[in-house]
Design an enzyme around this catalytic site. Structure first.
Site, PDB file in Angstrom:
ATOM      1  N   ASP A   1       0.820  -1.208   0.000  1.00  0.00           N
ATOM      2  CA  ASP A   1       0.000   0.000   0.000  1.00  0.00           C
ATOM      3  C   ASP A   1       0.854   1.259   0.000  1.00  0.00           C
ATOM      4  O   ASP A   1       0.485   2.274  -0.593  1.00  0.00           O
ATOM      5  CB  ASP A   1      -0.911   0.015   1.235  1.00  0.00           C
ATOM      6  CG  ASP A   1      -2.129  -0.888   1.067  1.00  0.00           C
ATOM      7  OD1 ASP A   1      -2.282  -1.490  -0.013  1.00  0.00           O
ATOM      8  OD2 ASP A   1      -2.915  -1.002   2.020  1.00  0.00           O
ATOM      9  N   GLY A   2       2.018   1.206   0.649  1.00  0.00           N
ATOM     10  CA  GLY A   2       2.900   2.365   0.698  1.00  0.00           C
ATOM     11  C   GLY A   2       3.356   2.799  -0.684  1.00  0.00           C
ATOM     12  O   GLY A   2       3.427   4.001  -0.975  1.00  0.00           O
TER      13      GLY A   2
ATOM     14  N   ASN B   1      -4.842   8.442   2.435  1.00  0.00           N
ATOM     15  CA  ASN B   1      -5.285   7.777   3.666  1.00  0.00           C
ATOM     16  C   ASN B   1      -5.559   8.752   4.794  1.00  0.00           C
ATOM     17  O   ASN B   1      -6.680   8.862   5.272  1.00  0.00           O
ATOM     18  CB  ASN B   1      -4.236   6.763   4.134  1.00  0.00           C
ATOM     19  CG  ASN B   1      -4.460   5.381   3.576  1.00  0.00           C
ATOM     20  OD1 ASN B   1      -5.487   5.108   2.972  1.00  0.00           O
ATOM     21  ND2 ASN B   1      -3.502   4.496   3.780  1.00  0.00           N
TER      22      ASN B   1
ATOM     23  N   THR C   1      -9.259   2.138   7.196  1.00  0.00           N
ATOM     24  CA  THR C   1      -8.719   0.824   7.563  1.00  0.00           C
ATOM     25  C   THR C   1      -7.208   0.861   7.796  1.00  0.00           C
ATOM     26  O   THR C   1      -6.594  -0.191   7.991  1.00  0.00           O
ATOM     27  CB  THR C   1      -9.038  -0.218   6.476  1.00  0.00           C
ATOM     28  OG1 THR C   1      -8.599   0.274   5.211  1.00  0.00           O
ATOM     29  CG2 THR C   1     -10.528  -0.511   6.419  1.00  0.00           C
ATOM     30  N   ALA C   2      -6.617   2.048   7.781  1.00  0.00           N
ATOM     31  CA  ALA C   2      -5.176   2.174   7.993  1.00  0.00           C
ATOM     32  C   ALA C   2      -4.889   2.543   9.446  1.00  0.00           C
ATOM     33  O   ALA C   2      -5.368   1.897  10.364  1.00  0.00           O
ATOM     34  CB  ALA C   2      -4.595   3.192   7.006  1.00  0.00           C
ATOM     35  N   TYR C   3      -4.127   3.615   9.682  1.00  0.00           N
ATOM     36  CA  TYR C   3      -3.711   3.995  11.036  1.00  0.00           C
ATOM     37  C   TYR C   3      -4.911   4.256  11.944  1.00  0.00           C
ATOM     38  O   TYR C   3      -4.918   3.907  13.127  1.00  0.00           O
ATOM     39  CB  TYR C   3      -2.821   5.234  10.931  1.00  0.00           C
ATOM     40  CG  TYR C   3      -2.190   5.700  12.227  1.00  0.00           C
ATOM     41  CD1 TYR C   3      -2.106   4.876  13.354  1.00  0.00           C
ATOM     42  CD2 TYR C   3      -1.651   6.987  12.313  1.00  0.00           C
ATOM     43  CE1 TYR C   3      -1.510   5.323  14.531  1.00  0.00           C
ATOM     44  CE2 TYR C   3      -1.056   7.441  13.483  1.00  0.00           C
ATOM     45  CZ  TYR C   3      -0.996   6.614  14.587  1.00  0.00           C
ATOM     46  OH  TYR C   3      -0.421   7.047  15.751  1.00  0.00           O
TER      47      TYR C   3
ATOM     48  N   LEU D   1      -7.824   2.854  12.040  1.00  0.00           N
ATOM     49  CA  LEU D   1      -8.369   1.588  12.553  1.00  0.00           C
ATOM     50  C   LEU D   1      -7.498   1.042  13.680  1.00  0.00           C
ATOM     51  O   LEU D   1      -8.007   0.568  14.701  1.00  0.00           O
ATOM     52  CB  LEU D   1      -8.477   0.563  11.421  1.00  0.00           C
ATOM     53  CG  LEU D   1      -9.035  -0.811  11.796  1.00  0.00           C
ATOM     54  CD1 LEU D   1     -10.470  -0.701  12.299  1.00  0.00           C
ATOM     55  CD2 LEU D   1      -8.966  -1.764  10.599  1.00  0.00           C
ATOM     56  N   SER D   2      -6.179   1.122  13.522  1.00  0.00           N
ATOM     57  CA  SER D   2      -5.260   0.646  14.566  1.00  0.00           C
ATOM     58  C   SER D   2      -5.415   1.445  15.855  1.00  0.00           C
ATOM     59  O   SER D   2      -5.165   0.925  16.944  1.00  0.00           O
ATOM     60  CB  SER D   2      -3.808   0.751  14.071  1.00  0.00           C
ATOM     61  OG  SER D   2      -3.606  -0.037  12.926  1.00  0.00           O
TER      62      SER D   2
ATOM     63  N   GLN E   1       4.299   9.515   4.907  1.00  0.00           N
ATOM     64  CA  GLN E   1       5.407   9.595   3.952  1.00  0.00           C
ATOM     65  C   GLN E   1       5.988  10.997   3.822  1.00  0.00           C
ATOM     66  O   GLN E   1       7.191  11.163   3.699  1.00  0.00           O
ATOM     67  CB  GLN E   1       4.943   9.096   2.575  1.00  0.00           C
ATOM     68  CG  GLN E   1       4.535   7.622   2.577  1.00  0.00           C
ATOM     69  CD  GLN E   1       4.130   7.146   1.196  1.00  0.00           C
ATOM     70  OE1 GLN E   1       3.849   7.934   0.291  1.00  0.00           O
ATOM     71  NE2 GLN E   1       4.075   5.836   1.021  1.00  0.00           N
TER      72      GLN E   1
END
Length: 288
Positions: A69-70, A143, A184-186, A188-189, A243
């Site tokens: 994904d990155g 994101n 669903t990335a950071y 969600l965590s 990034q």
């Protein structure tokens, strides 16, 4: 058509996947150009040409990102205002953004190229306008935009306004503003909700908030969010998609809103849909 290929060459299967992409593309009369930053003469690239993504010499009809994904996030942000349809080929274990994986690469590419057209879904990027030290910094993210102390393990106290309405004050390790696609990335965590990418929203998720009442909230993406700081800080970190990042201080005013720029994700009916992917990636129980 002209196809630009980029990605993460550190992935073990990158060049094997690139070779498959090149072979199948040429079968359908398409030309492959590899990101010149990844080009190396030590690898047999079967006469693949190299180029910059934003060159004015070549019109690219499609961008293919090979990796995680990155790599796909980097390609989208590199395109900036000149977004092209993008197809992500996933190499690895976890990833929500890439549409296909390298195991099914050959079948999927043959199916895709047999259509002789490119269909895509559009997703608005997130824009952060930072007014700091008598200048303006602009960040774009697919994101999320994240504000924190960087590597310092300290609470940060900030105020959030929604348009002209005061929303809340937060004391937390940081705060995440994500798109629906990026939920669903950071986010969600950090305990944020999963939001369907079809829903037009910005998700605000505080990271380890000091108050239990400070919960994630889903906001309408037609609003402008204003972030300011309650206390003085000499160093604050703001990052786009993990990034691109800048160091600012508490004198900064940050305005976050939906961008007019839209990423264009290639879609064809044989691909795995979002909810099936979600179920498989998160190991949800039950059969189709």
């Amino acid at each position: 058509m002209n196809i630009f290929c980029t990605g993460n060459p550190k992935k073990e299967e990158f060049y094997n996947s690139l070779s498959v992409v090149n072979e199948i593309s040429k079968k359908y009369g398409h030309e492959i150009y590899l990101d010149k930053q990844l080009y190396t003469k030590s690898i047999d690239l079967n006469d693949i040409k190299n180029s910059d993504l934003n060159t004015k010499k070549i019109f690219f009809d499609l961008v293919i990102s090979i990796g995680g994904d990155g790599a796909l996030l980097h390609a989208i942000r590199t395109m900036g205002e000149n977004q092209k349809p993008i197809l992500g080929i996933h190499i690895g274990n976890l990833g929500f953004l890439n549409q296909i994986n390298n195991i099914q690469l050959e079948n999927y590419l043959n199916t895709f190229f047999s259509y002789n057209c490119i269909n895509f879904n559009e997703h608005n990027l997130l824009h952060a306008r930072v007014l700091f030290d008598k200048k303006q910094i602009d960040l774009m993210a697919l994101n999320d935009i994240v504000i924190n102390h960087g590597n310092l393990l300290r609470l940060i106290k900030l105020k959030v306004n929604l348009d002209k309405t005061h929303l809340n004050e937060y004391s937390c390790d940081g705060i995440i503003f994500s798109t629906s696609l990026g939920s669903t990335a950071y986010s969600l965590s950090a305990g944020g909700p999963i939001v369907s990418p079809e829903i037009n929203s910005i998700v605000l998720t505080p990271v380890s908030p000091h108050s239990l009442s400070a919960r994630p909230i889903v906001l309408n993406d037609s609003s402008e969010i204003h972030v300011s700081f309650i206390q003085e800080y000499s160093k604050i970190n703001i990052a786009a998609d993990g990034q691109e990042q800048y160091t600012i201080n508490s004198n900064a005013d940050i305005y976050i809103s939906k961008s007019d720029i839209k990423a264009k994700f290639v879609y064809f009916k044989e691909m795995e849909n979002y909810y099936s992917k979600l179920k498989n990636k998160l190991n949800w129980i039950g059969k189709n």
